[in-house]
Design an enzyme around this catalytic site. Structure first.
Site, PDB file in Angstrom:
ATOM      1  N   HIS A 277     -25.780  19.079   2.199  1.00 13.35           N
ATOM      2  CA  HIS A 277     -26.672  19.155   3.358  1.00 13.35           C
ATOM      3  C   HIS A 277     -26.040  18.487   4.570  1.00 13.35           C
ATOM      4  O   HIS A 277     -25.083  17.734   4.449  1.00 13.35           O
ATOM      5  CB  HIS A 277     -28.044  18.527   3.067  1.00 13.35           C
ATOM      6  CG  HIS A 277     -28.034  17.052   2.762  1.00 13.35           C
ATOM      7  ND1 HIS A 277     -27.936  16.552   1.478  1.00 13.35           N
ATOM      8  CD2 HIS A 277     -28.108  15.969   3.571  1.00 13.35           C
ATOM      9  CE1 HIS A 277     -27.971  15.237   1.517  1.00 13.35           C
ATOM     10  NE2 HIS A 277     -28.069  14.838   2.779  1.00 13.35           N
TER      11      HIS A 277
ATOM     12  N   GLU B 248     -38.057  12.753   4.917  1.00 13.99           N
ATOM     13  CA  GLU B 248     -37.188  13.912   5.088  1.00 13.99           C
ATOM     14  C   GLU B 248     -37.953  15.208   4.857  1.00 13.99           C
ATOM     15  O   GLU B 248     -38.925  15.262   4.120  1.00 13.99           O
ATOM     16  CB  GLU B 248     -36.001  13.855   4.113  1.00 13.99           C
ATOM     17  CG  GLU B 248     -36.379  14.174   2.677  1.00 13.99           C
ATOM     18  CD  GLU B 248     -35.188  14.448   1.766  1.00 13.99           C
ATOM     19  OE1 GLU B 248     -34.098  13.946   2.028  1.00 13.99           O
ATOM     20  OE2 GLU B 248     -35.381  15.158   0.772  1.00 13.99           O
TER      21      GLU B 248
ATOM     22  N   GLN C 245     -31.182  18.636   6.346  1.00 12.41           N
ATOM     23  CA  GLN C 245     -32.064  17.514   6.018  1.00 12.41           C
ATOM     24  C   GLN C 245     -32.532  16.878   7.323  1.00 12.41           C
ATOM     25  O   GLN C 245     -31.776  16.157   7.973  1.00 12.41           O
ATOM     26  CB  GLN C 245     -31.298  16.481   5.168  1.00 12.41           C
ATOM     27  CG  GLN C 245     -32.116  15.269   4.755  1.00 12.41           C
ATOM     28  CD  GLN C 245     -31.255  14.202   4.099  1.00 12.41           C
ATOM     29  OE1 GLN C 245     -30.209  13.838   4.613  1.00 12.41           O
ATOM     30  NE2 GLN C 245     -31.690  13.705   2.955  1.00 12.41           N
TER      31      GLN C 245
HETATM   32 CO    CO Z   1     -28.578  12.942   3.208  1.00 11.36          CO
END
Ligand code: CO
Length: 132
Positions: free
Chosen positions: A7, A43, A54
């Site tokens: 990510h 998140e 993210q």
């Molecule tokens: Co991260």
């Protein structure tokens, strides 16, 4: 050793507004949400093929993400590489004389094991190693 980009972490002030942007502009889908108390962040994970964006927002001023935003503003916070073994990858970093932030792998979000590498060693980019 680096299997995939797991990510890209993006620091934002307003998580709902950032999620709305990805949903509106790209029809993106949030596949996971989590509060990570140890990092002082919330998140939202947005799926992009085999990887994620993210979106991260700080829960309080002591969060490293709060400090990042105060210093550098919103934007790309870290890149996370997927590895088979977080412990082995961390060992490789440290044994070659580079600086880790986490001395040992630790729990990350969605049940992963993670470790962060210092941007001082990695040319200004905060690197996260992620083992699923
Ligand atoms: Co991260």
């Amino acid at each position: 050793m680096l299997e995939e980009i797991d990510h890209v972490g993006i620091a934002v002030n307003d998580l709902e507004a950032a999620v709305k942007f990805y949903e509106d502009a790209f029809g993106a889908v949030v596949v996971h949400r989590e509060v990570i108390e140890s990092d002082g962040v919330e998140e939202a994970l947005i799926n992009v093929a085999e990887s994620y964006i993210q979106l991260l927002t700080p829960m309080h001023d002591e969060s490293p993400v709060a400090k990042f935003i105060a210093k550098r503003g919103e934007g790309i916070h870290h890149i996370a590489y997927r590895v088979d073994s977080c412990a082995d990858a961390l060992k490789s970093v440290v044994s070659h004389g580079y600086e880790a932030i986490d001395p040992l792998p630790r729990p990350g979000s969605r049940g992963t094991t993670v470790a962060f590498i210092s941007p001082k060693s990695s040319f200004g980019t905060l690197i996260e190693l992620v083992q699923e």
